[in-house]
Design an enzyme around this catalytic site. Structure first.
Site, PDB file in Angstrom:
ATOM      1  CB  SER A 143      -0.919  -0.051   1.215  1.00 29.71           C
ATOM      2  OG  SER A 143      -1.471   1.347   1.385  1.00 29.71           O
ATOM      3  CE1 TYR A 157      -3.904  -2.379   5.066  1.00 28.93           C
ATOM      4  CE2 TYR A 157      -3.104  -0.029   4.667  1.00 28.93           C
ATOM      5  CZ  TYR A 157      -3.564  -1.256   4.185  1.00 28.93           C
ATOM      6  OH  TYR A 157      -3.798  -1.677   3.063  1.00 28.93           O
TER       7      TYR A 157
HETATM    8  P1  NAP Z   1     -11.249  -6.279   0.967  1.00 29.89           P
HETATM    9  O1  NAP Z   1     -12.151  -5.852  -0.036  1.00 29.89           O
HETATM   10  O2  NAP Z   1     -11.506  -6.163   2.367  1.00 29.89           O
HETATM   11  O3  NAP Z   1     -11.123  -8.046   0.884  1.00 29.89           O
HETATM   12  C1  NAP Z   1     -10.118  -8.747   1.909  1.00 29.89           C
HETATM   13  C2  NAP Z   1      -9.919 -10.148   1.129  1.00 29.89           C
HETATM   14  O4  NAP Z   1      -8.891 -10.556   2.062  1.00 29.89           O
HETATM   15  C3  NAP Z   1     -11.297 -10.695   1.259  1.00 29.89           C
HETATM   16  O5  NAP Z   1     -11.191 -11.774   0.201  1.00 29.89           O
HETATM   17  C4  NAP Z   1     -11.001 -11.580   2.691  1.00 29.89           C
HETATM   18  O6  NAP Z   1     -11.453 -12.702   2.661  1.00 29.89           O
HETATM   19  C5  NAP Z   1      -9.504 -11.855   2.501  1.00 29.89           C
HETATM   20  N1  NAP Z   1      -8.800 -12.153   3.947  1.00 29.89           N
HETATM   21  C6  NAP Z   1      -8.945 -11.157   5.065  1.00 29.89           C
HETATM   22  N2  NAP Z   1      -8.461 -11.908   6.196  1.00 29.89           N
HETATM   23  C7  NAP Z   1      -7.955 -13.229   5.800  1.00 29.89           C
HETATM   24  C8  NAP Z   1      -7.351 -14.136   6.205  1.00 29.89           C
HETATM   25  N3  NAP Z   1      -6.604 -14.429   7.497  1.00 29.89           N
HETATM   26  N4  NAP Z   1      -6.909 -15.123   5.519  1.00 29.89           N
HETATM   27  C9  NAP Z   1      -7.218 -15.348   4.072  1.00 29.89           C
HETATM   28  N5  NAP Z   1      -7.944 -14.399   3.355  1.00 29.89           N
HETATM   29  C10 NAP Z   1      -8.343 -13.248   4.182  1.00 29.89           C
HETATM   30  O7  NAP Z   1      -9.888  -5.845   0.864  1.00 29.89           O
HETATM   31  P2  NAP Z   1      -9.314  -4.972  -0.549  1.00 29.89           P
HETATM   32  O8  NAP Z   1      -9.524  -3.543  -0.398  1.00 29.89           O
HETATM   33  O9  NAP Z   1      -9.356  -5.738  -1.851  1.00 29.89           O
HETATM   34  O10 NAP Z   1      -7.607  -5.161  -0.173  1.00 29.89           O
HETATM   35  C11 NAP Z   1      -6.922  -6.334  -0.671  1.00 29.89           C
HETATM   36  C12 NAP Z   1      -5.226  -5.787  -0.590  1.00 29.89           C
HETATM   37  O11 NAP Z   1      -5.186  -4.657  -1.091  1.00 29.89           O
HETATM   38  C13 NAP Z   1      -4.965  -5.841   0.783  1.00 29.89           C
HETATM   39  O12 NAP Z   1      -3.693  -6.377   1.135  1.00 29.89           O
HETATM   40  C14 NAP Z   1      -4.908  -4.359   1.179  1.00 29.89           C
HETATM   41  O13 NAP Z   1      -4.148  -3.986   2.357  1.00 29.89           O
HETATM   42  C15 NAP Z   1      -4.452  -3.821   0.037  1.00 29.89           C
HETATM   43  N6  NAP Z   1      -4.729  -2.404  -0.134  1.00 29.89           N
HETATM   44  C16 NAP Z   1      -5.980  -1.998  -0.298  1.00 29.89           C
HETATM   45  C17 NAP Z   1      -6.414  -0.470  -0.794  1.00 29.89           C
HETATM   46  C18 NAP Z   1      -7.911  -0.133  -0.779  1.00 29.89           C
HETATM   47  O14 NAP Z   1      -8.058   1.133  -0.891  1.00 29.89           O
HETATM   48  N7  NAP Z   1      -8.789  -0.988  -0.909  1.00 29.89           N
HETATM   49  C19 NAP Z   1      -5.178   0.307  -0.814  1.00 29.89           C
HETATM   50  C20 NAP Z   1      -4.042  -0.199  -0.763  1.00 29.89           C
HETATM   51  C21 NAP Z   1      -3.643  -1.540  -0.305  1.00 29.89           C
HETATM   52  P3  NAP Z   1     -13.288 -13.055   3.210  1.00 29.89           P
HETATM   53  O15 NAP Z   1     -14.086 -12.353   1.891  1.00 29.89           O
HETATM   54  O16 NAP Z   1     -13.425 -14.330   3.392  1.00 29.89           O
HETATM   55  O17 NAP Z   1     -13.351 -12.178   4.301  1.00 29.89           O
END
Ligand code: NAP
Length: 245
Positions: A143, A157
């Site tokens: 991130s 985070y």
């Molecule tokens: P999200 O929509 O909250 O989805 C999170 C995903 O991770 C879901 O599929 C969830 O599974 C899974 N997960 C959570 N805990 C887990 C565990 N212990 N074991 C296995 N799977 C797990 O998140 P996102 O926004 O797509 O983020 C994806 C990645 O991008 C993350 O690493 C996040 O830090 C990074 N990121 C996101 C943003 C943003 O603005 N969204 C920005 C920068 C970086 P379930 O569906 O089963 O709960």
């Protein structure tokens, strides 16, 4: 022969987009999830509808027994591995650092850092030419917060994502000579469940490009890094932030 990828946290958000795009590009995809089986199965149906093959696997990436089960299921279903996307992540509780308790610190580090390490640890012997593998690629999802530090809101985070960056820096050099390219993608604010609707509405217009990212716009960078088109890219940190540093 179709190539095979494991995508952690493939059930929602950025991970689901990565799974869909990989499926459309002809990859076999292991769609990992933690609790949302319904969402993971919906992603798998979309992969299959686009002609790809999918395996849905529950596993908590913070637990070694679960990670071992995840990789063993991939071996059994697809007979090999070509790529790992360490995407699963959580933000923890937002707020000042001094207000966090040790349980949330342990949880965020376990999922965001230990989870990436356990999955990379399981992937390396399967991919490395040193162990008889055919090489491959690992993409770690970090991130922009790793560099901004997230003061007042998400220092924990940010620390976890700093560790993810270091994992790529070290492993990319340790493994490049064994046929494994390791890279980072650092998304900016992306329209998923993680930031939530309020943040998306308030911060979107302040981003130089004028809006938050669609998850597919992050996934496209991941797909490129996994592909042969990125055959000389190792140790990169691809920032996809709409102009935000
Ligand atoms: P999200 O929509 O909250 O989805 C999170 C995903 O991770 C879901 O599929 C969830 O599974 C899974 N997960 C959570 N805990 C887990 C565990 N212990 N074991 C296995 N799977 C797990 O998140 P996102 O926004 O797509 O983020 C994806 C990645 O991008 C993350 O690493 C996040 O830090 C990074 N990121 C996101 C943003 C943003 O603005 N969204 C920005 C920068 C970086 P379930 O569906 O089963 O709960």
């Amino acid at each position: 022969m179709a190539r095979t990828a494991i995508v952690t946290g493939g059930s929602r958000g950025i991970g689901a987009s990565i799974c869909r795009l990989l499926g459309a590009a002809g990859w076999n995809v292991v769609v990992n999830y933690a609790g949302r089986a319904d969402a993971a199965q919906a992603v798998a149906r979309e992969i299959e509808a686009s002609g790809g093959q999918a395996l849905v696997m529950q596993a908590d990436v913070a637990r070694k027994v679960d990670v071992d089960r995840l990789f063993a299921a991939c071996d059994e279903a697809f007979g090999g591995l070509d790529a790992l996307v360490n995407n699963a992540g959580v933000i923890g509780r937002r707020g000042r650092f001094e207000d966090l308790d040790d349980a949330v610190m342990a949880q965020v580090l376990a999922i965001n850092v230990l989870g990436c390490m356990l999955c990379a640890h399981a992937a390396i012997p399967r991919l490395s030419t040193r162990h008889g593998g055919r090489g491959g690629a690992i993409v770690n999802i970090s991130s922009g917060n790793a560099l901004s530090g997230g003061p007042g809101e998400s220092v924990l985070y940010s620390v976890s994502k700093g560790a993810v960056n270091s994992l790529t820096i070290g492993l990319s050099q340790e493994l490049a000579g064994e046929g494994i390219r390791v890279n980072t993608v650092s998304p900016g604010l992306t329209d998923t469940d993680m930031p939530g609707a309020d943040k998306i509405a308030s911060i979107g217009p302040t981003i130089p490009i004028g809006r938050v990212a669609h998850p597919d716009e992050i996934a496209e960078g991941v797909i490129w890094l996994l592909s042969d088109k990125a055959s000389y890219v190792a140790g990169a940190n691809l920032r996809i932030g709409g102009g935000r540093p």
